[in-house]
Design a protein around this motif. Sequence first.
Motif, PDB file in Angstrom:
ATOM      1  N   LEU A  81      35.234  -6.933  25.711  1.00  0.00           N
ATOM      2  CA  LEU A  81      34.167  -7.059  26.702  1.00  0.00           C
ATOM      3  C   LEU A  81      32.991  -6.128  26.430  1.00  0.00           C
ATOM      4  O   LEU A  81      31.834  -6.486  26.673  1.00  0.00           O
ATOM      5  CB  LEU A  81      34.706  -6.804  28.116  1.00  0.00           C
ATOM      6  CG  LEU A  81      35.775  -7.766  28.631  1.00  0.00           C
ATOM      7  CD1 LEU A  81      36.019  -7.534  30.120  1.00  0.00           C
ATOM      8  CD2 LEU A  81      35.436  -9.215  28.352  1.00  0.00           C
ATOM      9  N   ALA A 121      27.902 -11.414  32.310  1.00  0.00           N
ATOM     10  CA  ALA A 121      28.613 -11.536  31.045  1.00  0.00           C
ATOM     11  C   ALA A 121      28.315 -12.860  30.353  1.00  0.00           C
ATOM     12  O   ALA A 121      28.125 -13.891  31.009  1.00  0.00           O
ATOM     13  CB  ALA A 121      30.121 -11.393  31.279  1.00  0.00           C
ATOM     14  N   HIS A 126      27.230  -7.810  29.238  1.00  0.00           N
ATOM     15  CA  HIS A 126      28.278  -7.603  28.240  1.00  0.00           C
ATOM     16  C   HIS A 126      28.958  -8.925  27.914  1.00  0.00           C
ATOM     17  O   HIS A 126      28.552  -9.989  28.397  1.00  0.00           O
ATOM     18  CB  HIS A 126      29.276  -6.534  28.693  1.00  0.00           C
ATOM     19  CG  HIS A 126      30.076  -6.858  29.915  1.00  0.00           C
ATOM     20  ND1 HIS A 126      31.030  -7.865  29.953  1.00  0.00           N
ATOM     21  CD2 HIS A 126      30.094  -6.301  31.163  1.00  0.00           C
ATOM     22  CE1 HIS A 126      31.599  -7.895  31.146  1.00  0.00           C
ATOM     23  NE2 HIS A 126      31.042  -6.959  31.896  1.00  0.00           N
ATOM     24  N   ARG A 175      34.832 -12.992  29.219  1.00  0.00           N
ATOM     25  CA  ARG A 175      36.155 -13.470  28.809  1.00  0.00           C
ATOM     26  C   ARG A 175      36.031 -14.942  28.416  1.00  0.00           C
ATOM     27  O   ARG A 175      35.066 -15.614  28.770  1.00  0.00           O
ATOM     28  CB  ARG A 175      37.161 -13.293  29.947  1.00  0.00           C
ATOM     29  CG  ARG A 175      37.334 -11.828  30.363  1.00  0.00           C
ATOM     30  CD  ARG A 175      38.441 -11.655  31.388  1.00  0.00           C
ATOM     31  NE  ARG A 175      38.471 -10.291  31.902  1.00  0.00           N
ATOM     32  CZ  ARG A 175      39.043  -9.262  31.281  1.00  0.00           C
ATOM     33  NH1 ARG A 175      39.644  -9.458  30.110  1.00  0.00           N
ATOM     34  NH2 ARG A 175      39.028  -8.053  31.824  1.00  0.00           N
ATOM     35  N   THR A 207      33.137 -10.943  36.685  1.00  0.00           N
ATOM     36  CA  THR A 207      33.114  -9.547  36.276  1.00  0.00           C
ATOM     37  C   THR A 207      33.305  -8.646  37.495  1.00  0.00           C
ATOM     38  O   THR A 207      33.521  -9.125  38.612  1.00  0.00           O
ATOM     39  CB  THR A 207      31.763  -9.210  35.612  1.00  0.00           C
ATOM     40  OG1 THR A 207      30.735  -9.218  36.619  1.00  0.00           O
ATOM     41  CG2 THR A 207      31.420 -10.211  34.520  1.00  0.00           C
TER      42      THR A 207
END
Length: 202
Positions: free
Chosen positions: A113, A152, A138, A141, A147
């Motif tokens: 991550l 993400a 970032h 998954r 998150t």
Amino acid sequence: MSEADVLTVQIDSGESSLGWATLGNRRWRCTVGAGGVREDKVEGDAATPAGKFPLRHLYFRNDRLVLPKVRLPARPIDEHDGWCDDPRSTSYNRLVRIPNEWSHEKMWRDDELYDLVVVVGYNDDPPEGEWGSAIFLHLARKDYAPTRGCVAFARDDLLELVTLIGPETRLQVLSRPADEQAGSRDDDELMQQFEDFDERDW
């Protein structure tokens, strides 16, 4: 500021963490915090803060990826890097060395991550109260799970994105989901029709 300098994030609906990030004529799938998007974010609520924020700098795992050419300041993450998330500390919402007496996140993770991290300038100038910390862009998954408050992206998407952003770029996180915004536009159009109505049209 032009649209090319604003990275806009908007979730699909209030029941989903999934959304889209748009910069100029490009867009990427993303996911936000499990607590949704909030204008009144506080530490520990797992929400992504709504608003417009600068992007500060990059951290990356140079043992796992080759960083492309970027315009933000960048440095590799090492095993002693942490990020303080304890509002009682004078290092709150700052990079710290670990081990550390205050509560913190480890930047050097077993999962991927934080292989590439963009630090968002949220509650950092200076950090105050308990309004939240460690807001990053970032890696997501594989299933785009929510998150803890960050935004993400898939690895390839974030690697592309970091080549396009710079010190002038602002992250804009919209508080209203796309489905509510669409509904609002429909309502506005309906109200305009009533306002334009003339009895002589009967």
